[in-house]
Scaffold this motif. Structure first.
Motif, PDB file in Angstrom:
ATOM      1  N   ARG A  50       7.431  37.415  27.392  1.00 28.82           N
ATOM      2  CA  ARG A  50       8.374  38.481  27.744  1.00 28.82           C
ATOM      3  C   ARG A  50       9.572  38.556  26.798  1.00 28.82           C
ATOM      4  NH1 ARG A  50       5.466  37.013  31.841  1.00 28.82           N
ATOM      5  NH2 ARG A  50       4.932  38.471  33.511  1.00 28.82           N
ATOM      6  N   ARG A  53       9.897  41.992  25.452  1.00 32.20           N
ATOM      7  CA  ARG A  53      10.179  43.103  26.361  1.00 32.20           C
ATOM      8  C   ARG A  53      11.390  43.879  25.865  1.00 32.20           C
ATOM      9  NH1 ARG A  53       9.957  41.340  31.988  1.00 32.20           N
ATOM     10  NH2 ARG A  53       8.260  42.783  32.445  1.00 32.20           N
ATOM     11  N   VAL A  85       2.314  46.204  25.287  1.00 33.31           N
ATOM     12  CA  VAL A  85       3.401  46.086  26.261  1.00 33.31           C
ATOM     13  C   VAL A  85       2.915  45.423  27.549  1.00 33.31           C
ATOM     14  CG1 VAL A  85       4.743  48.013  25.365  1.00 33.31           C
ATOM     15  CG2 VAL A  85       2.968  48.455  27.069  1.00 33.31           C
ATOM     16  N   TRP A  87       2.721  42.161  29.413  1.00 34.87           N
ATOM     17  CA  TRP A  87       3.389  40.861  29.319  1.00 34.87           C
ATOM     18  C   TRP A  87       2.590  39.747  29.980  1.00 34.87           C
ATOM     19  CZ3 TRP A  87       6.092  43.103  26.012  1.00 34.87           C
ATOM     20  CH2 TRP A  87       6.789  44.281  26.239  1.00 34.87           C
ATOM     21  N   ASP A 198       7.891  43.598  35.690  1.00 31.30           N
ATOM     22  CA  ASP A 198       6.529  43.991  35.320  1.00 31.30           C
ATOM     23  C   ASP A 198       6.073  45.199  36.130  1.00 31.30           C
ATOM     24  OD1 ASP A 198       6.486  41.917  33.550  1.00 31.30           O
ATOM     25  OD2 ASP A 198       5.203  40.620  34.773  1.00 31.30           O
ATOM     26  N   ASP A 201       7.793  48.318  34.933  1.00 27.20           N
ATOM     27  CA  ASP A 201       7.208  48.816  33.690  1.00 27.20           C
ATOM     28  C   ASP A 201       5.901  49.548  33.955  1.00 27.20           C
ATOM     29  OD1 ASP A 201       9.320  47.655  32.412  1.00 27.20           O
ATOM     30  OD2 ASP A 201       8.194  45.962  31.592  1.00 27.20           O
TER      31      ASP A 201
END
Length: 216
Positions: A50, A53, A85, A87, A198, A201
């Motif tokens: 991460r 991120r 993207v 994670w 998460d 996202d």
């Protein structure tokens, strides 16, 4: 049977049950410590993943998915590109499913179900360390109290060696139990935030690909 004899029998049974738990409690404490070490390693990997991120990266990925799907590119290729993207492995599988399902009949319901399943999976992973938060101190307390009985018996007999050995075990298990609970609590707190990010996202990307489907 006299009350005094009955009390002696009950006390003897309780003592024997508690003494029989001595080895299982020590073994469970060691297993909990090994489990915690494994969770620490997994947690370190999650933190490293991460480090990449960034909202700009996420927004660029969402725009790329929209453009690729509008252009009619192969969804398998698009799904592999959006893994940049992802994670975690669970997030990557959810993203792959979202890209492949968007635009098909009933896609909104399936996307919502995929997000809900991801959230439930995150809760299951959190339960592992949350269990250690409770189990560590509990095992530490049991591992402290069980050896005290033979320690006190050794003290009454003047057996200093028995007293010392049992007290060493009792205090050592206490320290391990508290350590397990404290570290597991810290991991649980940070993981709760990470998994919430998460999910946020994924919801952003789901909204992005859904807007593409509506405009197609």
């Amino acid at each position: 049977m006299s009350p005094l004899l009955l009390a002696d029998i009950e006390s003897d049974v309780i003592f024997r049950v508690a003494d029989a738990l001595r080895v299982p409690v020590l073994v469970l404490t060691l297993l909990a410590l090994l489990w915690l070490l494994w969770e620490c390693g997994a947690f370190a990997v999650e933190l490293v993943r991460r480090r990449r991120r960034d909202f700009r990266r996420l927004d660029a990925a969402a725009a790329g998915v929209r453009e690729s799907l509008v252009a009619g590119r192969d969804r398998g290729v698009v799904a592999s590109e959006v893994q940049a993207v992802a994670w975690s492995g669970e997030m990557g599988r959810t993203l792959d499913f979202m890209v492949r399902e968007v635009g098909t009949p009933g896609d909104e319901q399936r996307l919502s179900k995929a997000l809900a399943d991801f959230d439930f999976g995150s809760l299951r992973r959190l339960e592992r360390t949350r269990l250690l938060v409770r189990a560590g101190p509990a095992l530490g307390l049991m591992g402290t109290l069980i050896p005290l009985s033979p320690a006190l018996a050794g003290l009454a007999r003047g057996d200093v060696q028995t007293l010392t050995e049992n007290l060493r075990v009792a205090f050592s298990v206490t320290v391990l139990g508290l350590l397990i609970g404290a570290v597991a609590f810290g991991i649980s707190l940070v993981r709760d935030r990470l998994y919430g990010q998460d999910l946020s996202d994924l919801e952003y990307l789901a909204a992005a690909v859904t807007r593409k489907a509506d405009g197609a």
